[in-house]
Each structure stands twice: as C-alpha cells, then as structure tokens.
Motif scaffolding. Structure first.
Motif, PDB file in Angstrom:
ATOM      1  N   VAL A 118       0.746  -1.602  -0.215  1.00  0.00           N
ATOM      2  CA  VAL A 118      -0.298   0.125  -0.197  1.00  0.00           C
ATOM      3  C   VAL A 118       1.120   1.198   0.340  1.00  0.00           C
ATOM      4  CG1 VAL A 118      -2.017   1.227   1.206  1.00  0.00           C
ATOM      5  CG2 VAL A 118      -1.754  -1.201   1.299  1.00  0.00           C
ATOM      6  N   ARG A 119       1.169   2.140  -0.864  1.00  0.00           N
ATOM      7  CA  ARG A 119       1.431   3.472  -1.082  1.00  0.00           C
ATOM      8  C   ARG A 119       0.366   4.882  -0.522  1.00  0.00           C
ATOM      9  NH1 ARG A 119       1.763   0.512  -4.911  1.00  0.00           N
ATOM     10  NH2 ARG A 119       0.123   1.821  -6.288  1.00  0.00           N
ATOM     11  N   VAL A 120       1.338   5.300   0.636  1.00  0.00           N
ATOM     12  CA  VAL A 120       0.106   5.750   1.292  1.00  0.00           C
ATOM     13  C   VAL A 120       0.815   7.316   1.168  1.00  0.00           C
ATOM     14  CG1 VAL A 120      -0.358   6.569   3.749  1.00  0.00           C
ATOM     15  CG2 VAL A 120      -0.011   4.126   3.060  1.00  0.00           C
ATOM     16  N   LEU A 121      -0.317   8.454   0.691  1.00  0.00           N
ATOM     17  CA  LEU A 121       0.649   9.576   0.786  1.00  0.00           C
ATOM     18  C   LEU A 121      -0.384  10.417   1.640  1.00  0.00           C
ATOM     19  CD1 LEU A 121       0.939  12.314  -1.237  1.00  0.00           C
ATOM     20  CD2 LEU A 121      -1.165  12.326  -2.227  1.00  0.00           C
ATOM     21  N   THR A 122       0.410  10.671   2.583  1.00  0.00           N
ATOM     22  CA  THR A 122      -0.024  11.313   3.900  1.00  0.00           C
ATOM     23  C   THR A 122      -0.139  14.157   3.338  1.00  0.00           C
ATOM     24  OG1 THR A 122       1.972  11.797   4.690  1.00  0.00           O
ATOM     25  CG2 THR A 122       0.932  10.685   5.326  1.00  0.00           C
ATOM     26  N   ARG A 123      -0.411  14.028   3.846  1.00  0.00           N
ATOM     27  CA  ARG A 123      -0.952  15.926   4.343  1.00  0.00           C
ATOM     28  C   ARG A 123       0.748  16.123   3.743  1.00  0.00           C
ATOM     29  NH1 ARG A 123      -5.369  15.868   4.798  1.00  0.00           N
ATOM     30  NH2 ARG A 123      -7.049  15.269   6.744  1.00  0.00           N
ATOM     31  N   SER A 124       1.461  15.932   5.124  1.00  0.00           N
ATOM     32  CA  SER A 124       2.448  16.564   5.135  1.00  0.00           C
ATOM     33  C   SER A 124       4.005  15.459   5.524  1.00  0.00           C
ATOM     34  CB  SER A 124       2.795  17.614   5.500  1.00  0.00           C
ATOM     35  OG  SER A 124       2.995  17.255   6.991  1.00  0.00           O
ATOM     36  N   VAL A 125       4.761  16.006   5.011  1.00  0.00           N
ATOM     37  CA  VAL A 125       5.984  14.857   5.566  1.00  0.00           C
ATOM     38  C   VAL A 125       6.660  15.684   7.098  1.00  0.00           C
ATOM     39  CG1 VAL A 125       7.144  13.715   3.498  1.00  0.00           C
ATOM     40  CG2 VAL A 125       7.479  16.184   4.562  1.00  0.00           C
ATOM     41  N   GLY A 126       6.149  16.568   7.860  1.00  0.00           N
ATOM     42  CA  GLY A 126       6.779  17.786   8.848  1.00  0.00           C
ATOM     43  C   GLY A 126       6.532  16.338   9.690  1.00  0.00           C
ATOM     44  N   ASP A 127       4.792  15.465   9.263  1.00  0.00           N
ATOM     45  CA  ASP A 127       5.149  14.786  10.817  1.00  0.00           C
ATOM     46  C   ASP A 127       5.333  12.719  10.834  1.00  0.00           C
ATOM     47  OD1 ASP A 127       3.303  16.258  12.225  1.00  0.00           O
ATOM     48  OD2 ASP A 127       2.043  16.041  11.870  1.00  0.00           O
ATOM     49  N   TYR A 174       4.828   7.156   2.146  1.00  0.00           N
ATOM     50  CA  TYR A 174       4.872   5.251   3.054  1.00  0.00           C
ATOM     51  C   TYR A 174       4.628   4.072   1.454  1.00  0.00           C
ATOM     52  CZ  TYR A 174       5.353   8.240   6.536  1.00  0.00           C
ATOM     53  OH  TYR A 174       5.649   8.836   7.785  1.00  0.00           O
ATOM     54  N   LEU A 175       5.656   3.892   2.133  1.00  0.00           N
ATOM     55  CA  LEU A 175       5.285   2.044   1.455  1.00  0.00           C
ATOM     56  C   LEU A 175       4.870   0.844   2.097  1.00  0.00           C
ATOM     57  CD1 LEU A 175       5.151   0.345  -1.382  1.00  0.00           C
ATOM     58  CD2 LEU A 175       7.188  -0.881  -1.448  1.00  0.00           C
ATOM     59  N   VAL A 176       4.323   0.907   2.265  1.00  0.00           N
ATOM     60  CA  VAL A 176       3.458  -0.193   3.631  1.00  0.00           C
ATOM     61  C   VAL A 176       3.106  -2.341   3.064  1.00  0.00           C
ATOM     62  CG1 VAL A 176       1.859  -0.638   5.349  1.00  0.00           C
ATOM     63  CG2 VAL A 176       2.660   1.917   4.119  1.00  0.00           C
ATOM     64  N   LYS A 177       4.006  -3.223   3.503  1.00  0.00           N
ATOM     65  CA  LYS A 177       3.031  -4.054   3.387  1.00  0.00           C
ATOM     66  C   LYS A 177       2.446  -4.780   4.629  1.00  0.00           C
ATOM     67  CE  LYS A 177       6.131  -8.937   2.868  1.00  0.00           C
ATOM     68  NZ  LYS A 177       6.724  -9.292   3.099  1.00  0.00           N
ATOM     69  N   ILE A 178       1.320  -5.492   3.991  1.00  0.00           N
ATOM     70  CA  ILE A 178       0.631  -6.077   4.586  1.00  0.00           C
ATOM     71  C   ILE A 178      -0.015  -7.557   4.339  1.00  0.00           C
ATOM     72  CG2 ILE A 178      -2.262  -5.715   5.560  1.00  0.00           C
ATOM     73  CD1 ILE A 178      -2.078  -2.599   4.386  1.00  0.00           C
ATOM     74  N   ARG A 179       0.085  -8.239   5.562  1.00  0.00           N
ATOM     75  CA  ARG A 179      -0.084  -9.599   5.259  1.00  0.00           C
ATOM     76  C   ARG A 179      -1.785 -10.212   5.995  1.00  0.00           C
ATOM     77  NH1 ARG A 179       2.136 -14.735   3.493  1.00  0.00           N
ATOM     78  NH2 ARG A 179       3.869 -13.377   2.751  1.00  0.00           N
ATOM     79  N   VAL A 180      -2.190 -10.279   5.189  1.00  0.00           N
ATOM     80  CA  VAL A 180      -3.880 -10.023   6.130  1.00  0.00           C
ATOM     81  C   VAL A 180      -4.414 -12.074   5.031  1.00  0.00           C
ATOM     82  CG1 VAL A 180      -4.962  -8.248   6.497  1.00  0.00           C
ATOM     83  CG2 VAL A 180      -4.936  -9.363   3.877  1.00  0.00           C
ATOM     84  N   VAL A 183      -3.945  11.101   2.998  1.00  0.00           N
ATOM     85  CA  VAL A 183      -4.477  11.944   2.523  1.00  0.00           C
ATOM     86  C   VAL A 183      -5.637  10.827   1.170  1.00  0.00           C
ATOM     87  CG1 VAL A 183      -5.183  13.221   0.661  1.00  0.00           C
ATOM     88  CG2 VAL A 183      -3.177  13.961   2.451  1.00  0.00           C
ATOM     89  N   ALA A 184      -4.478   9.458   1.327  1.00  0.00           N
ATOM     90  CA  ALA A 184      -4.692   9.101  -0.018  1.00  0.00           C
ATOM     91  C   ALA A 184      -4.252   7.672   0.344  1.00  0.00           C
ATOM     92  CB  ALA A 184      -5.206   8.972  -1.011  1.00  0.00           C
ATOM     93  N   THR A 185      -4.044   6.178  -0.437  1.00  0.00           N
ATOM     94  CA  THR A 185      -3.421   5.049  -0.317  1.00  0.00           C
ATOM     95  C   THR A 185      -4.449   4.599  -2.246  1.00  0.00           C
ATOM     96  OG1 THR A 185      -5.549   3.791   0.754  1.00  0.00           O
ATOM     97  CG2 THR A 185      -3.954   4.763   1.798  1.00  0.00           C
ATOM     98  N   LYS A 186      -3.087   3.607  -2.253  1.00  0.00           N
ATOM     99  CA  LYS A 186      -3.035   2.880  -3.653  1.00  0.00           C
ATOM    100  C   LYS A 186      -2.316   1.436  -3.480  1.00  0.00           C
ATOM    101  CE  LYS A 186      -1.748   7.095  -6.138  1.00  0.00           C
ATOM    102  NZ  LYS A 186      -0.611   7.504  -7.183  1.00  0.00           N
TER     103      LYS A 186
END
Length: 154
Positions: free
Chosen positions: A68-77, A103-109, A130-133
């Motif tokens: 999952v590619r995660v887009l955030t509002r800012s890189v400050g946090d 972020y690039l997140v690896k998930i196992r479910v 903000v968004a995920t792909k």
C-alpha cells in the motif's frame, strides 16, 4: 570493522539462526567459546539485532500480501505517522519513500476483505493520511530478510 570469520559467522546464522554453536565453530575452524564470544560481541554492538522464527503464513490464514502506497498531508509528522502505521498488527513493513507517495507499507492478511478493512478502518483513520494506492500480490517468488554479506561492505 568485521573480519572474514565474523562475516562467515553472520552468513551461517542468517541461513539458520538455530545452528548450534559447535557447528558454527566447526565451519569457521574456531573453538566454540571463541565463536560464542564473537556472537555476543556482535549482539552488543547491534550488528545482530535479534532472532526470529519464520512462520508459515498458510497455517495462520495470512496468505494475502499487499503493498500500500500511502500519501500524507505533509512530511512534517513523518516519524509519528510512520510509527502509527507500524503499530497496525497486519503491517509487516513500513518504509518512508521519495516520489509521489510518502510511505510504502507491506501488509499480510487473510483475504481482500480483511485488506479492505485494514485500509479503510486503520490506515485511512490516521489523521495525516490523504490517500492510498494498493497493489495485491498474485504470486511470491522470493521473500526473505537475508541479504548478501560482503567483506567490502564493512
């Protein structure tokens, strides 16, 4: 700096962390006590971070992998957001990356239904997100935590 013997010990332990000390000692042609001391020293120095058991995901109904590619509002946090992502139990890896996404997140479910729940109820609920792909894995040909150890790298 690690010498050739310590690098060989690390290669042996990376293949099988439960290799008996006596077997490691035989392979590097040293006394078991000297090998054990080298291993303990590498643990104290943080070269060896720990030992893990690799479980068979099929036995625990955890066969579906997604990135999952995660887009955030800012890189400050960034550290706080990274920690929040890492705290999700289904998340195996979190990487802060350059490019469009943060972020690039690896998930196992178990399946795509559980994946949707994790994304919708856990990842999307983090304030900065903000968004995920998502890319789901169809087949895995290699999955390991091992990496090549070269004497030139130390």
């Amino acid at each position: 700096m690690l010498d050739a013997i310590s690098l060989k010990i690390l290669e042996i332990l990376q293949k099988k962390a439960r290799t008996p000390n006596i077997d490691v000692a035989r392979q590097v042609k040293m006394a078991p006590s000297a090998v054990l001391e080298r291993i303990r020293k590498m643990e104290r120095q943080g070269i060896i971070k720990g030992y893990e058991v690799r479980l068979n995901p099929e036995q625990f109904n955890r066969c579906q992998i997604a990135f999952v590619r995660v887009l955030t509002r800012s890189v400050g946090d960034q550290p706080l957001t990274g920690e929040r992502l890492a705290a999700i139990p289904e998340v195996m890896e979190v990487h802060f990356v350059d490019g469009e996404d943060c972020y690039l997140v690896k998930i196992r479910v178990a399946d795509t239904a559980e994946l949707a729940t994790v994304i919708r109820e856990k990842i999307a609920n983090i304030d900065e997100v903000v968004a995920t792909k998502t890319s789901t894995v169809l087949n895995t040909y290699k999955e390991t935590t091992r990496f090549p150890i070269h004497s030139s790298a130390t």
